[in-house]
Write an enzyme that holds these catalytic residues in place. Structure first.
Site, short mmCIF file in Angstrom:
data_model
loop_
_atom_site.label_atom_id
_atom_site.label_comp_id
_atom_site.label_asym_id
_atom_site.label_seq_id
_atom_site.Cartn_x
_atom_site.Cartn_y
_atom_site.Cartn_z
N HIS A 148 0.85 -1.18 0.00
CA HIS A 148 0.00 0.00 0.00
C HIS A 148 0.88 1.22 0.00
O HIS A 148 1.92 1.23 0.64
CB HIS A 148 -0.91 0.01 1.24
N ASP A 208 -8.03 -5.34 0.17
CA ASP A 208 -8.59 -6.19 -0.88
C ASP A 208 -8.12 -7.63 -0.82
O ASP A 208 -8.59 -8.46 -1.59
CB ASP A 208 -8.26 -5.60 -2.25
N1 ACO Z 1 4.26 -7.79 -4.71
C1 ACO Z 1 5.60 -7.77 -4.91
N2 ACO Z 1 6.36 -6.68 -4.83
C2 ACO Z 1 5.75 -5.51 -4.56
C3 ACO Z 1 4.36 -5.43 -4.34
C4 ACO Z 1 3.61 -6.62 -4.43
N3 ACO Z 1 2.30 -6.62 -4.25
N4 ACO Z 1 4.02 -4.15 -4.08
C5 ACO Z 1 5.13 -3.44 -4.14
N5 ACO Z 1 6.20 -4.25 -4.42
C6 ACO Z 1 7.61 -3.85 -4.52
C7 ACO Z 1 7.86 -3.13 -5.85
O1 ACO Z 1 8.29 -4.03 -6.84
C8 ACO Z 1 8.92 -2.15 -5.44
O2 ACO Z 1 10.14 -2.82 -5.40
P1 ACO Z 1 11.51 -2.05 -5.83
O3 ACO Z 1 11.66 -0.94 -4.83
O4 ACO Z 1 12.55 -3.11 -5.72
O5 ACO Z 1 11.29 -1.55 -7.21
C9 ACO Z 1 8.57 -1.76 -4.01
O6 ACO Z 1 7.83 -2.88 -3.50
C10 ACO Z 1 7.72 -0.50 -3.91
O7 ACO Z 1 6.60 -0.65 -4.77
P2 ACO Z 1 5.90 0.55 -5.52
O8 ACO Z 1 5.07 0.03 -6.63
O9 ACO Z 1 6.92 1.60 -5.84
O10 ACO Z 1 5.00 1.12 -4.34
P3 ACO Z 1 3.76 2.09 -4.50
O11 ACO Z 1 3.56 2.72 -3.20
O12 ACO Z 1 3.94 2.98 -5.69
O13 ACO Z 1 2.56 1.11 -4.88
C11 ACO Z 1 0.78 -0.44 -4.70
C12 ACO Z 1 1.61 0.66 -3.99
C13 ACO Z 1 0.31 0.07 -6.09
C14 ACO Z 1 -0.46 -0.72 -3.87
C15 ACO Z 1 1.67 -1.69 -4.86
O14 ACO Z 1 2.06 -2.17 -3.58
C16 ACO Z 1 0.97 -2.81 -5.64
O15 ACO Z 1 1.05 -2.84 -6.87
N6 ACO Z 1 0.25 -3.76 -4.94
C17 ACO Z 1 -0.51 -4.79 -5.60
C18 ACO Z 1 -1.83 -4.21 -6.10
C19 ACO Z 1 -2.80 -3.95 -4.95
O16 ACO Z 1 -3.02 -4.78 -4.08
N7 ACO Z 1 -3.44 -2.76 -5.01
C20 ACO Z 1 -4.48 -2.39 -4.03
C21 ACO Z 1 -4.02 -1.27 -3.14
S1 ACO Z 1 -5.25 -0.91 -1.94
C22 ACO Z 1 -6.40 -0.03 -2.75
O17 ACO Z 1 -6.18 0.68 -3.66
C23 ACO Z 1 -7.75 -0.19 -2.31
#
Ligand code: ACO
Length: 437
Positions: free
Chosen positions: A307, A364
């Site tokens: 998140h 979720d």
């Molecule tokens: N699985 C594996 N790795 C992950 C995940 C994940 N679910 N989420 C983040 N990471 C990693 C990224 O690859 C990144 O790694 P890096 O630094 O080596 O490049 C690091 O963690 C940071 O991730 P970002 O995408 O930069 O974080 P951001 O804050 O921009 O994104 C998000 C948050 C979009 C929720 C992300 O965690 C994600 O894609 N999660 C899966 C989708 C999801 O569950 N979305 C629902 C969110 S809740 C809502 O909106 C109601």
């Protein structure tokens, strides 16, 4: 506004910017005059450090895992309140008295039907259209059917639009579903409460009555409360951005629905379910998928994990996980996907990659399992989220509209394209912008 300033040094010269402090001691400094004074702008990919408004609706502390609507902890609302009461709280700023709640509920009950000419819309979409596309289009279309309530400057018109949206979105969602399965659309029933009426429109057929259990109504109520607001998330910011141009509430909310659809936002609940189904079909080897999520060469992410703001735990996920066990036990269901979800959570939580990156299950991760127990089809999950998030979108749009300080949302950019280049006649072009020598 506090009387403190923050000093910023640019190219040897110091500038001062006023500090703003929130009621929960959050600090910001106001860079409204930055460009005028220094010639610089800021760069903040994904707005991770930028606030564009003051808001008194929802407080969350991602480090401590706190979420409060109008100051009231989400855990208390989940235990004691109803979705309509929470909606009133978010939109009007206080818990309603009994007469206020009765009026709010009755007004919504009275407006649940769609105009018959609007119902024809549903026949115009392909039957296999995604319900979120239908929802976004139908809500935008409300601005064609309700032209008498489009003026953001009229409190009366705004209020009737709020009632219409709250009343009709469940009907729109249920009609989108019924149309997709070629069943007759079921008129709303005003003798039922908000959640029971929605379930009746989803699942009853003219051939036989539908009776839903109180557990199902209770579970739906809980899910909608947990999704009702989450401050400046992607869809809410979209609603505010559209509303900042003085666009009407229907148009603004329609944009919010489209933003919610994406799998990185509300669409994650559908993506989680599809991921759990795929793991189940693949023999339930959760280790393989945890490894895949860590693999830099793979695009795979554990959906429902991570998140932008919560870096400890998502308090909504804690409530949902408990509810999940309770709902499945009460309904006597044993969902193998719940076991996979729990194994996945346990494996990820002790994995160094997820620990280092502070990735925890979000709201979720478990919501889809409850929706499945309620027989909601997977492609309707995000639509359920939209019904839940609607009062949050409305509350933010209304707060912005009434603040009197809102400016049209118009970010800047750092331009990286070609510098001034003369026009090349077509016969001299060789493609990719190169000129014949
Ligand atoms: N699985 C594996 N790795 C992950 C995940 C994940 N679910 N989420 C983040 N990471 C990693 C990224 O690859 C990144 O790694 P890096 O630094 O080596 O490049 C690091 O963690 C940071 O991730 P970002 O995408 O930069 O974080 P951001 O804050 O921009 O994104 C998000 C948050 C979009 C929720 C992300 O965690 C994600 O894609 N999660 C899966 C989708 C999801 O569950 N979305 C629902 C969110 S809740 C809502 O909106 C109601």
């Amino acid at each position: 506004m506090s009387n403190k300033n923050v000093k910023v040094e640019i190219e040897g010269k110091a500038w001062e910017f006023p500090v703003i402090e929130g009621s929960e001691k959050e600090k910001a400094f106001d860079i409204g005059k930055l460009r005028d004074q220094t010639g610089y702008i800021t760069m903040d990919n994904g707005f991770a450090n930028t606030s564009t408004c003051k808001s008194a609706i929802t407080f969350l502390d991602g480090e401590k895992g706190i979420l409060q609507y109008r100051g009231i902890p989400i855990e208390q609302l989940a235990e004691k309140s109803t979705f309509l009461e929470v909606s009133y709280l978010l939109i009007y700023g206080h818990l309603p008295t009994q007469p206020e709640l009765d009026k709010f509920t009755d007004d919504i009950r009275y407006h649940t039907m769609l105009r018959e000419d609007m119902v024809k819309l549903f026949d115009g979409f392909p039957r296999d259209a995604h319900p979120m596309a239908v929802l976004g289009a139908a809500v935008c279309a409300m601005s064609t059917f309700y032209q008498d309530s489009l003026d953001p400057a009229s409190p009366e018109q705004v209020n009737i639009s709020i009632t219409r949206l709250m009343a009709k979105l469940p009907t729109i969602a249920a009609y989108a579903y019924k149309t997709s399965i070629a069943q007759p659309r079921v008129y709303p029933r005003n003798d039922l409460d908000y959640c029971a009426n929605f379930l009746n429109m989803m699942f009853s057929v003219p051939a036989e009555p539908y009776k839903c259990s109180p557990e199902v109504v209770e579970a739906l109520n809980l899910l909608l409360i947990l999704h009702a607001d989450h401050e400046q998330n992607c869809s809410t910011s979209t609603v505010r951005m559209i509303g900042s141009s003085a666009a009407n509430l229907f148009a603004s909310v329609s944009g919010g629905i489209c933003a919610l659809w994406g799998p990185l936002h509300g669409g994650a609940n559908q993506a989680v379910m599809e991921m759990l189904q795929a793991i189940h079909k693949d023999g339930g080897n959760v280790g393989k998928y945890v490894a895949l999520a860590k693999d830099k060469n793979s695009d795979f992410r554990l959906m429902g994990f991570g998140h932008r703001v919560y870096k400890n735990f998502d308090p909504r996920a804690t409530v949902i996980k408990k509810a999940c066990d309770k709902v499945l036990a009460k309904m006597g269901l044993n969902n193998p996907l719940l076991d996979i979800a729990k194994q996945l959570e346990a494996a990820a939580l002790k994995d160094q990659y997820f620990i280092d990156k502070k990735l925890y299950p979000n709201v979720d991760f478990y919501s889809g399992i409850i929706y499945s127990a309620l027989n909601i089809p997977v492609n309707m999950f995000t639509g359920m989220f939209a019904i839940g998030r609607l009062p949050g979108w409305i509350a933010h749009w209304k707060e912005m509209n009434e603040s009197g300080t809102t400016k049209i949302g118009r970010p800047r950019q750092v331009y990286t394209g070609p510098t001034k280049t003369n026009y090349t006649p077509i016969r001299e072009r060789v493609g990719a912008g190169k000129k014949v020598a």
